[in-house]
Design a protein around this motif. Sequence first.
Motif, mmCIF file in Angstrom:
data_model
loop_
_atom_site.group_PDB
_atom_site.id
_atom_site.type_symbol
_atom_site.label_atom_id
_atom_site.label_comp_id
_atom_site.label_asym_id
_atom_site.label_seq_id
_atom_site.Cartn_x
_atom_site.Cartn_y
_atom_site.Cartn_z
ATOM 1 N N PHE A 151 -14.963 -11.824 -85.787
ATOM 2 C CA PHE A 151 -16.403 -12.031 -85.888
ATOM 3 C C PHE A 151 -17.088 -11.049 -86.828
ATOM 4 O O PHE A 151 -18.312 -11.073 -86.972
ATOM 5 N N GLY A 152 -16.335 -10.155 -87.454
ATOM 6 C CA GLY A 152 -16.898 -9.203 -88.398
ATOM 7 C C GLY A 152 -17.811 -8.176 -87.760
ATOM 8 O O GLY A 152 -18.799 -7.756 -88.363
ATOM 9 N N ILE A 153 -17.488 -7.745 -86.546
ATOM 10 C CA ILE A 153 -18.330 -6.797 -85.816
ATOM 11 C C ILE A 153 -17.722 -5.401 -85.880
ATOM 12 O O ILE A 153 -16.551 -5.212 -85.577
ATOM 13 N N LYS A 173 -13.419 -2.512 -84.166
ATOM 14 C CA LYS A 173 -13.695 -3.562 -85.141
ATOM 15 C C LYS A 173 -13.158 -4.876 -84.591
ATOM 16 O O LYS A 173 -12.047 -4.938 -84.083
ATOM 17 N N GLN A 231 -23.763 -1.944 -82.475
ATOM 18 C CA GLN A 231 -22.835 -2.688 -83.314
ATOM 19 C C GLN A 231 -23.579 -3.408 -84.425
ATOM 20 O O GLN A 231 -24.779 -3.627 -84.345
ATOM 21 N N SER A 232 -22.810 -3.752 -85.460
ATOM 22 C CA SER A 232 -23.378 -4.387 -86.644
ATOM 23 C C SER A 232 -22.399 -5.405 -87.195
ATOM 24 O O SER A 232 -21.194 -5.298 -86.981
ATOM 25 N N TRP A 233 -22.916 -6.356 -87.908
ATOM 26 C CA TRP A 233 -22.101 -7.343 -88.611
ATOM 27 C C TRP A 233 -22.025 -7.005 -90.097
ATOM 28 O O TRP A 233 -21.573 -7.814 -90.896
ATOM 29 N N THR A 234 -22.440 -5.789 -90.457
ATOM 30 C CA THR A 234 -22.436 -5.335 -91.839
ATOM 31 C C THR A 234 -21.315 -4.321 -92.035
ATOM 32 O O THR A 234 -21.315 -3.273 -91.372
ATOM 33 N N THR A 249 -28.568 -5.182 -86.012
ATOM 34 C CA THR A 249 -27.717 -4.423 -85.108
ATOM 35 C C THR A 249 -28.021 -4.862 -83.679
ATOM 36 O O THR A 249 -29.086 -5.426 -83.394
#
Length: 191
Positions: A150-152, A146, A168-171, A106
């Motif tokens: 970049f999938g954030i 979202k 923020q997270s990339w999950t 994160t």
Amino acid sequence: MRKVMAAALTGLALVALAGTASAQSTTADYPWPPKDVTPVHKTKAELQKQADGFSARQEQTYPRAFRGAQNVEPGPWGGEAAGVFDDMQYMDNTVTFDYKGQNVMTYTQVNAPGFLTWSPREYCEKYAKCTGSVPDHKGGLTVFSKDEQFGITSARNWRPNGEVVWVQSWTPGTEAQLAVLAADRAFTFTR
């Protein structure tokens, strides 16, 4: 004990609300900037003490927000680079940890009162694809966004004192956890 219970119940309510907020397509208006914002100016030593407290808080709260997270490792706090300096108006870091069999990272940014000038509505209209919003238990507003490219996934918390904190997270599927962390008043410049 009452404060701990109230905070826990509020966190659970925010998690429940965040789950429904992601389905919303509009963001609530929130008066910005707030009246009577008091700028914060701290020395490097004061900011380092605060950064150390932020890291300790992350180690404490991540296993609760991300139920069962292990190996929580906060990175150094800083701005554009690691480390703090006199009169910083924001600090950020990354946190890595293991969650549900995968390594997760994160990014957190804590902005001093008055540093960010965009309202939630302006943020959503000009800078991000917002997916919803939910009020927090202390008069603030958490906005979800979202970035598909970049999938954030991000949760940004606008606060009555003029601070904006985001995580923020990339999950995928972590909106509720991000909201709980972004609304946590332990992440503040005003102490």
